[in-house]
Design a protein around this motif. Structure first.
Motif, PDB file in Angstrom:
ATOM      1  N   GLY A   1      37.358  18.420  35.634  1.00 25.72           N
ATOM      2  CA  GLY A   1      37.231  18.216  34.380  1.00 25.72           C
ATOM      3  C   GLY A   1      38.350  19.197  33.626  1.00 25.72           C
ATOM      4  N   ALA A   2      38.036  20.053  32.684  1.00 26.05           N
ATOM      5  CA  ALA A   2      38.823  20.919  31.997  1.00 26.05           C
ATOM      6  C   ALA A   2      39.324  22.271  32.755  1.00 26.05           C
ATOM      7  N   HIS A   3      38.523  22.196  34.021  1.00 23.53           N
ATOM      8  CA  HIS A   3      38.932  23.375  34.635  1.00 23.53           C
ATOM      9  C   HIS A   3      39.914  23.437  35.806  1.00 23.53           C
ATOM     10  N   ARG A   4      40.688  24.239  36.121  1.00 24.14           N
ATOM     11  CA  ARG A   4      41.833  24.215  36.884  1.00 24.14           C
ATOM     12  C   ARG A   4      41.900  25.418  37.746  1.00 24.14           C
ATOM     13  N   TRP A   5      42.380  25.157  39.043  1.00 19.86           N
ATOM     14  CA  TRP A   5      42.726  26.405  39.878  1.00 19.86           C
ATOM     15  C   TRP A   5      43.855  26.218  40.412  1.00 19.86           C
ATOM     16  N   ARG A   6      44.903  26.956  40.831  1.00 14.67           N
ATOM     17  CA  ARG A   6      46.197  26.788  41.295  1.00 14.67           C
ATOM     18  C   ARG A   6      46.091  28.190  42.373  1.00 14.67           C
ATOM     19  N   GLY A   7      46.519  27.892  43.590  1.00 17.33           N
ATOM     20  CA  GLY A   7      46.607  29.021  44.314  1.00 17.33           C
ATOM     21  C   GLY A   7      47.769  28.816  45.458  1.00 17.33           C
ATOM     22  N   ALA A   8      48.202  29.732  46.117  1.00 19.98           N
ATOM     23  CA  ALA A   8      49.309  29.840  47.095  1.00 19.98           C
ATOM     24  C   ALA A   8      49.138  30.882  47.981  1.00 19.98           C
ATOM     25  N   ALA A   9      49.539  30.797  49.191  1.00 17.70           N
ATOM     26  CA  ALA A   9      49.557  31.724  50.135  1.00 17.70           C
ATOM     27  C   ALA A   9      50.567  31.705  51.166  1.00 17.70           C
TER      28      ALA A   9
ATOM     29  N   THR B   1      48.710  34.211  45.807  1.00 13.93           N
ATOM     30  CA  THR B   1      48.765  34.149  44.307  1.00 13.93           C
ATOM     31  C   THR B   1      47.582  33.084  43.713  1.00 13.93           C
ATOM     32  N   HIS B   2      47.001  33.291  42.689  1.00 14.41           N
ATOM     33  CA  HIS B   2      46.228  32.367  42.131  1.00 14.41           C
ATOM     34  C   HIS B   2      46.123  32.267  40.687  1.00 14.41           C
ATOM     35  N   ASP B   3      45.878  31.001  39.999  1.00 16.18           N
ATOM     36  CA  ASP B   3      45.956  30.983  38.398  1.00 16.18           C
ATOM     37  C   ASP B   3      44.434  29.983  38.241  1.00 16.18           C
ATOM     38  N   VAL B   4      43.714  30.919  37.323  1.00 17.43           N
ATOM     39  CA  VAL B   4      42.381  30.229  37.129  1.00 17.43           C
ATOM     40  C   VAL B   4      42.019  29.986  35.757  1.00 17.43           C
ATOM     41  N   GLN B   5      41.769  28.845  35.244  1.00 20.41           N
ATOM     42  CA  GLN B   5      41.178  28.622  33.980  1.00 20.41           C
ATOM     43  C   GLN B   5      39.522  28.578  34.226  1.00 20.41           C
ATOM     44  N   ASP B   6      39.083  29.601  33.678  1.00 15.12           N
ATOM     45  CA  ASP B   6      37.690  29.774  34.040  1.00 15.12           C
ATOM     46  C   ASP B   6      36.815  30.198  32.914  1.00 15.12           C
ATOM     47  N   ASP B   7      35.495  29.749  33.076  1.00 11.05           N
ATOM     48  CA  ASP B   7      34.228  30.248  32.358  1.00 11.05           C
ATOM     49  C   ASP B   7      33.296  30.481  33.086  1.00 11.05           C
ATOM     50  N   THR B   8      32.083  30.812  32.666  1.00 12.47           N
ATOM     51  CA  THR B   8      30.854  30.906  33.112  1.00 12.47           C
ATOM     52  C   THR B   8      30.195  29.619  33.793  1.00 12.47           C
ATOM     53  N   ARG B   9      30.798  28.487  33.179  1.00 14.34           N
ATOM     54  CA  ARG B   9      30.243  27.057  33.879  1.00 14.34           C
ATOM     55  C   ARG B   9      31.351  26.466  34.761  1.00 14.34           C
ATOM     56  N   ASN B  10      32.314  27.309  35.148  1.00 10.75           N
ATOM     57  CA  ASN B  10      33.381  26.856  36.016  1.00 10.75           C
ATOM     58  C   ASN B  10      32.927  26.077  37.310  1.00 10.75           C
ATOM     59  N   PRO B  11      32.825  24.778  37.513  1.00 12.11           N
ATOM     60  CA  PRO B  11      32.255  24.147  38.819  1.00 12.11           C
ATOM     61  C   PRO B  11      33.207  24.628  39.936  1.00 12.11           C
ATOM     62  N   LEU B  12      34.367  25.185  39.790  1.00 10.99           N
ATOM     63  CA  LEU B  12      35.483  25.543  40.880  1.00 10.99           C
ATOM     64  C   LEU B  12      34.875  26.701  41.716  1.00 10.99           C
TER      65      LEU B  12
ATOM     66  N   LEU C   1      51.262  15.722  40.045  1.00 12.60           N
ATOM     67  CA  LEU C   1      50.746  14.749  40.836  1.00 12.60           C
ATOM     68  C   LEU C   1      49.246  14.611  40.602  1.00 12.60           C
ATOM     69  N   ASN C   2      48.512  15.759  40.338  1.00 15.21           N
ATOM     70  CA  ASN C   2      47.166  15.682  39.737  1.00 15.21           C
ATOM     71  C   ASN C   2      47.159  14.813  38.336  1.00 15.21           C
ATOM     72  N   ARG C   3      48.205  15.020  37.426  1.00 15.10           N
ATOM     73  CA  ARG C   3      48.167  14.548  36.163  1.00 15.10           C
ATOM     74  C   ARG C   3      48.645  12.963  36.319  1.00 15.10           C
TER      75      ARG C   3
END
Length: 385
Positions: free
Chosen positions: A40-48, A2-13, A267-269
């Motif tokens: 920055g404002a971009h976040r990725w969450r993933g799990a396997a 599973t994954h959750d992405v906050q994304d746009d074309t400039r996403n550095p992740l 933890l990141n916060r």
């Protein structure tokens, strides 16, 4: 996965690389792994993988997790708040505050700073609290029996401290390299209680956890993890085969040294707020980042500050900004690493649900395992991009 992405074309992740790295950890033998990476404002969450080997319930990135010694950063921040307010002296002798727990010449020689950075010379109490681990760190002569026998034991922190104080010293006060010891942080918990009039756990909750705005972080009230969580499979270097679930375990054996429950997002916060100077003052934050060499439980020498340690990460336009700061932690069956770049922009928090997966060779040293490389690769992708 599973994954959750906050994304746009400039996403550095690099989300594809992150997803592949998490999946590779699972394929290498980890039942379940989950993570959050921020830039920055971009976040990725993933799990396997799975949170429960019996039912096949999948692991997800929002699960609560025992984060082990990551707790030490929270405890150190609480102590440094009291340093900021002038109640505790960072270089004051511990015997001034806790003369019964650390009496005499030792109490006069060991300072608060030495507890925080593990240069007190006080031994680890763990092998004395868990009799089958008495030979630690000689792993081949240990046995995991005590982990099961003492699963529901309610330890008295004063008795644990006394075990560590009574054990042969592992160094001289202030000497380096220091030796990593939970005894130091149980003493810091009693110090907080002495100067605040409340338990360390309550003080940390009100003044660190709530100040950082963490919604899913707290100390356990019993042997279980409240809320959605994974089972935690302890292997103890192949001596528990198959690995046994220890997600239900009384955590009084570590208290304010390593018993906290949190999420990768919290933890990141937290580390973001800490490194931004929102938890302790600038001078205390600078003290937290002053390191000395310390020998870990695994026998590695690492740079260690006051409840923080660095890892070298990606390059940056600002000198020193490529260094990440945070902490790792293990409990019976679970592991966590949380790291934030010095400029606060890039962050990662990773959690896994098996520990001590390496078997031992004929001389008692851990053998290489595919998980070692897979986990290290995930850290590199998460920090370097």
């Amino acid at each position: 996965m599973t994954h959750d992405v906050q994304d746009d074309t400039r996403n550095p992740l690099d989300t594809a690389a992150l997803e592949a790295a998490v999946e590779n950890v699972h394929r290498a033998g980890m039942p379940g792994v989950f993570a959050e990476v921020r830039d920055g404002a971009h976040r990725w969450r993933g799990a396997a993988g799975v949170a429960d080997l019996d039912t096949g319930r999948p692991v997800t990135a929002g699960l609560r997790h025992r984060v082990g010694s990551v707790t030490k950063t929270f405890t150190a921040a609480a102590v440094l708040q009291q340093v900021d307010s002038g109640v505790i002296g960072l270089d004051a002798p511990v015997g001034r505050y806790l003369p019964r727990l650390l009496p005499g010449e030792r109490g006069a020689a060991v300072t608060v700073r030495m507890l925080l950075n593990h240069t007190s010379g006080l031994a680890e109490y763990l092998p004395y609290a868990y009799p089958s681990l008495r030979a630690f760190p000689v792993l081949a002569d240990t046995r995991p029996d005590s982990l099961e026998d003492l699963r529901f034991t309610r330890f008295d922190p004063v008795e644990l401290i006394e075990m560590g104080v009574a054990a042969p010293a592992v160094g001289t006060p202030g000497g380096t390299p220091g030796v990593y010891s939970n005894t130091n942080y149980l003493l810091l918990g009693r110090l907080l209680e002495q100067v605040t009039g409340t338990t360390a756990e309550r003080y940390i909750t009100r003044n660190v956890i709530e100040r950082a705005g963490l919604r899913d972080t707290g100390f356990p009230s019993g042997p279980t993890v409240e809320g959605p969580h994974s089972r935690l499979y302890e292997a103890w270097f192949g001596m528990i085969d198959p690995p046994r679930d220890h997600s239900v375990h009384d955590m009084s054996w570590v208290g304010p040294a390593a018993s906290l429950i949190s999420t990768v997002a919290d933890l990141n916060r937290f580390y973001g707020k800490l490194l931004a100077g929102e938890i302790v003052g600038p001078s205390s934050l600078a003290q937290m980042q002053r390191t000395v060499p310390v020998v870990s439980h695994e026998g590695r020498t690492l740079a260690y500050g006051l409840g923080l340690h660095p890892m070298e990460g990606a390059s940056s336009t600002e000198p020193g900004q490529g260094t990440f700061w945070g902490h790792g932690g293990t409990v019976w069956g679970g592991g966590t690493l949380a790291m934030t770049r010095a400029d606060g922009r890039r962050q990662m928090a990773v959690a896994v649900n098996t520990q001590r997966w390496n078997r031992l060779d004929s001389s008692g040293r851990p053998l290489p395992h595919p998980l070692d490389d897979a986990v290290a690769a995930l850290y590199r992708v998460a920090m370097h991009g």
